[in-house]
Design an enzyme around this catalytic site. Structure first.
Site: not given
Ligand code: DGL
Length: 296
Positions: A179, A31-32, A215, A94, A213
């Site tokens: 993040e 994932d990012s 996240h 992701c 997403c």
């Protein structure tokens, strides 16, 4: 350093492979940043016997507003790094990478790098279940600007059930909030309410909001708070885990190459200390990551 066992002779004979032609290695999860942990958590809970290596490109997250070419380049670098560590199977945990890079990697890169390896994404398994989840057949997708611009969800859903309607809505502030560890701040309230109000007023018949997403489950409490009663919030982690378990059952030739000691290794392109504090909060157990530098 752990031993890297080769496939047992019986398995090699079964799949007509010469013994010791490959090493049994962990499944790669990419994932990012932190988001893929929501997928890893569900996968590891469904299949605790497997080994996993998680790679978060935290130093370059978010990917969501980046161009197609950049997301593709970064994702390919990460996939190559995981292949370099021996993974035979890599999951792009992701949506942005699945939307912008998966198809090119599967069609153009894998045949050149190693046709026996596999890279899978998270969009297809999510979309497959939506016709069963929604009664009104009106879906709302909350995702990064990149995933929304790709229209990957709309295209996959159209193939699955052409009668279904989807409103794809970009939430550019949610990943930066997560993040930057601001998920409990008043700023998070503002942006969660804003995007949910916007998507619900675009189509009041929506009965299912897909968190497109990985996240977004990190904002789940606030998302629940601002979602109208009766609207289902669909988190994709469990579904992706079920789909992966099914895939491995259908593909024993890949399954035999996946190591099964129940270990998880964490890699981050950012500071391991920073990664560990948030990752362990999320996974509910101590995480000890190492730094990885992805070759450009
Ligand atoms: N977690 C990712 C996704 O599922 C990427 C978010 C980002 O880096 O912007 O889309």
């Amino acid at each position: 350093m752990k031993a890297e066992p080769c496939a047992p002779l019986s398995v090699c004979l079964l799949f007509k492979q010469h013994p010791r032609t490959y090493k049994i290695m962990p499944i790669g999860i990419f994932d990012s940043g932190y988001g893929g942990l929501t997928i890893l958590k569900e996968i590891a809970s469904k299949m605790p016997q497997y080994d996993y290596v998680y790679l978060g490109d935290n130093a370059r997250a978010p990917y969501g507003s980046r161009s197609f070419d950049i997301v593709y380049d970064f994702t390919l670098q990460a996939v190559k790094a995981l292949f370099g560590r021996g993974c035979h199977l890599v999951i792009l945990a992701c949506n942005t990478a699945s939307a912008k890079a998966l198809r090119s990697i599967q069609q153009n890169d894998l045949p050149v790098i190693d046709p026996s390896r596999r890279v899978l994404g998270v969009i297809r398994p999510t979309v497959e279940i939506l016709p069963e989840v929604s009664k009104t057949k009106h879906i709302g997708l909350l995702a990064t600007p990149g995933t929304v611009a790709s229209h990957s969800y709309a295209m996959e859903l159209e193939k699955m059930d052409p009668e279904m309607k989807i409103v794809e809505h970009a939430c550019p502030m949610w990943v930066p909030i997560i993040e930057n560890c601001e998920a409990d701040s008043p700023g998070a309230d503002y942006f969660v309410k804003k995007y949910i109000d916007e998507i619900m007023s675009a189509d009041p018949e929506i009965d299912t909001l897909v968190l497109g997403c990985t996240h977004y489950p990190l904002l789940i409490n606030k998302i629940r708070q601002y979602t109208p009663n009766g609207v289902c919030i669909f988190e994709q982690g469990r579904r992706v885990a079920e789909s992966l378990a099914d895939y491995l059952k259908r593909h024993p030739e890949i399954d035999v190459k996946c190591q099964k000691n129940g270990d998880i290794e964490f890699l981050t392109t950012e500071s391991p200390k920073k990664f560990d504090s948030l990752a362990s909060l999320f996974l509910g157990k101590e995480v000890k990551s190492s730094r990885i530098v992805l070759p450009g």
